[in-house]
Scaffold this active site. Structure first.
Site, PDB file in Angstrom:
ATOM      1  N   HIS A  99      -1.556  -1.399 -45.066  1.00  0.00           N
ATOM      2  CA  HIS A  99      -0.218  -1.993 -45.015  1.00  0.00           C
ATOM      3  C   HIS A  99      -0.195  -2.869 -43.765  1.00  0.00           C
ATOM      4  CE1 HIS A  99       0.512   1.978 -46.913  1.00  0.00           C
ATOM      5  NE2 HIS A  99       1.493   1.411 -47.566  1.00  0.00           N
ATOM      6  N   ASP A 102       0.456  -0.893 -40.678  1.00  0.00           N
ATOM      7  CA  ASP A 102      -0.546   0.088 -40.194  1.00  0.00           C
ATOM      8  C   ASP A 102      -1.484  -0.592 -39.226  1.00  0.00           C
ATOM      9  OD1 ASP A 102       0.246   1.552 -42.502  1.00  0.00           O
ATOM     10  OD2 ASP A 102      -1.503   0.819 -43.622  1.00  0.00           O
TER      11      ASP A 102
HETATM   12  C1  XUL Z   1       2.866   6.525 -51.001  1.00  0.00           C
HETATM   13  C2  XUL Z   1       1.677   5.738 -51.362  1.00  0.00           C
HETATM   14  C3  XUL Z   1       1.483   4.493 -50.598  1.00  0.00           C
HETATM   15  C4  XUL Z   1       0.880   3.380 -51.389  1.00  0.00           C
HETATM   16  C5  XUL Z   1       0.802   2.066 -50.653  1.00  0.00           C
HETATM   17  O1  XUL Z   1       3.029   7.707 -51.726  1.00  0.00           O
HETATM   18  O2  XUL Z   1       0.909   6.123 -52.212  1.00  0.00           O
HETATM   19  O3  XUL Z   1       0.714   4.776 -49.490  1.00  0.00           O
HETATM   20  O4  XUL Z   1      -0.398   3.692 -51.824  1.00  0.00           O
HETATM   21  O5  XUL Z   1       2.030   1.660 -50.175  1.00  0.00           O
END
Ligand code: XUL
Ligand code: CO
Length: 434
Positions: A99, A102
């Site tokens: 992300h 992150d």
């Molecule tokens: C949350 C989840 C996230 C997604 C990406 O449950 O799975 O981490 O994979 O946003």
């Protein structure tokens, strides 16, 4: 400086007693003409490996992160990149996912956050070039900051919507800059906690408009990787619009987005939706829309998204049966969206966790391939439907039969004699190979 107290994890075979070795994942071994690493396309999740402090709703984080000064500085963010690549290199993992927030801090304003992101992305690009590691997909964190408490692309507030759009625009651009193979939307806050304050129709229309703008922007900058939607029914919201594969596909079809999107299926999300993971994978694959997998597992005794590492060989076998049946991944892979238990707080536990997941998938791959080669399972299913291969069955499938014709046939044939479904025999057949 090295932070993981081990060398490169090696394949030592099933008789090895070394906990820091693969017993089944042998990256260059060929299964059905393709290497294990090309079948499995493992990815490390930046948010779990580098940022997950292992807190739970009742207590603070326990993870030891000796590399991290806990500040929001760009220097700290850049220093983490080296540690992450040390981890990937030692694990032999060739893909990763992140992300925006992150890899890089959320600062006082959007422009500052984006500028910081550019600096970290430059570092990631350098490390990718140095190691050959690839970005499986990027995404934007549209769920952690309080501004998104009532949604991002489904927020009732157009200025929040605009902020989210700006963040996604930038996240797609940096994904493209890093030659990312895909871009994921997981709508953690795209849903509601009560319908009393929610105009569901307007929220869904807004979400679709958001996705169309993402597609248009991707086109304009030359990003051609697929977009993925990652279904999950709830948590953090009470109800999330992307609740399962079927709901996502319906949304994509209704709003004419299916050409640009595939699904990223996560085991623990499927089970929260009351499905098996193989169910949600199959629904996606049937629509030609199974793009990628977030590999993890839940806990039958805990009713929430525990994101555990997958160790159940029966489950990895079922997952790989679906993946092999669709002919393997193209842009997607197996991203370990999984975290260690709070008790496993040492950096080396990251190795143990990923070794377990990779070995479980290697076995699932080998077993699924053997079941496929054996052919009895597929043959049973084929024969089960063989009455649709000719005569009236073939007419039904071709769409040329009528109720009147079927009535005539039913009257003439009398009571049908149904063959057994042989569930137990097939369960035994799977166990033959495990
Ligand atoms: C949350 C989840 C996230 C997604 C990406 O449950 O799975 O981490 O994979 O946003
Ligand atoms: Co996920």
């Amino acid at each position: 400086m090295e932070y993981f107290n081990c060398g490169k994890i090696q394949y030592e075979g099933s008789s090895s007693k070394n906990p820091l070795a693969f017993k089944h994942y042998n990256p260059t071994e060929k299964i059905g003409g393709k290497t294990m690493k090309d079948h499995l396309r493992f990815a490390g999740a930046y948010w779990h490996v580098m940022r997950n402090e292992l807190a739970d709703p009742f207590g603070q984080g326990t993870a030891q992160m000796p590399w991290d000064d806990k500040s929001d500085s760009v220097e700290n963010a850049i220093a983490r990149v080296d540690v992450f690549f040390e981890f990937l290199d030692k694990m032999g993992i060739e893909f990763y996912c992140f992300h925006d927030r992150d890899i890089s801090p959320e600062l006082n304003d959007l422009a500052a956050s984006s500028a910081a992101l550019d600096q970290v992305v430059a570092k990631l690009k350098e490390k990718q070039a140095e190691t050959g590691v690839k970005l499986l997909w990027g995404t934007a964190c549209l769920f952690a900051h309080p501004r998104y408490a009532q949604g991002a692309a489904t927020s009732p507030d157009a200025s929040v919507y605009a902020y989210a759009a700006a963040q996604v625009k930038k996240a797609i651009e940096v994904t493209n800059e890093l030659d990312g193979l895909g871009y994921t939307f997981w709508g953690g806050r795209e849903g509601y906690s009560t319908l009393l304050n929610t105009n569901m129709k307007r929220e869904l229309d807004h979400l679709a408009a958001f996705m169309h703008m993402a597609v248009d922007h991707a086109k304009s900058i030359g990003f051609d990787g697929p977009f993925y939607i990652e279904p999950k029914p709830r948590e953090p919201s009470t109800h999330q619009y992307d609740s399962d594969s079927a709901a996502c596909l319906n949304f994509l079809r209704e709003y004419n987005l299916l050409d640009h999107f595939k699904l990223n299926i996560e085991t623990n999300h499927a089970t929260l939706a009351g499905h098996t993971v193989e169910h949600d994978l199959t629904v996606a694959a049937n629509a030609n829309a199974l793009g990628s997998i977030d590999a993890n597992t839940g806990d039958t005794l805990i009713g929430w998204d525990t994101d555990q590492f997958p160790t159940d060989i029966y489950m990895t076998t079922q997952i790989m049966l679906v993946v092999l049946k669709m002919g393997g991944f193209t842009t997607g892979g197996l991203n370990f969206d999984a975290k260690r238990r709070r008790e496993s707080h040492e950096p080396i536990d990251l190795m143990h966790a990923h070794i377990g997941g990779m070995d479980a998938f290697a076995r699932g791959l080998k077993i699924a391939h053997a079941i496929q080669e054996d052919g009895r399972m597929a043959q049973f299913v084929e024969e089960r439907y063989s009455s649709f291969d000719q005569d009236i069955g073939a007419k039904i499938e071709a769409g040329t039969a009528s109720f009147a014709e079927l009535e005539q046939l039913a009257l003439a044939n009398g009571e049908p004699t149904l063959a057994s479904g042989r569930q137990e025999m097939l369960e035994n057949l799977i166990n033959e190979f495990i």
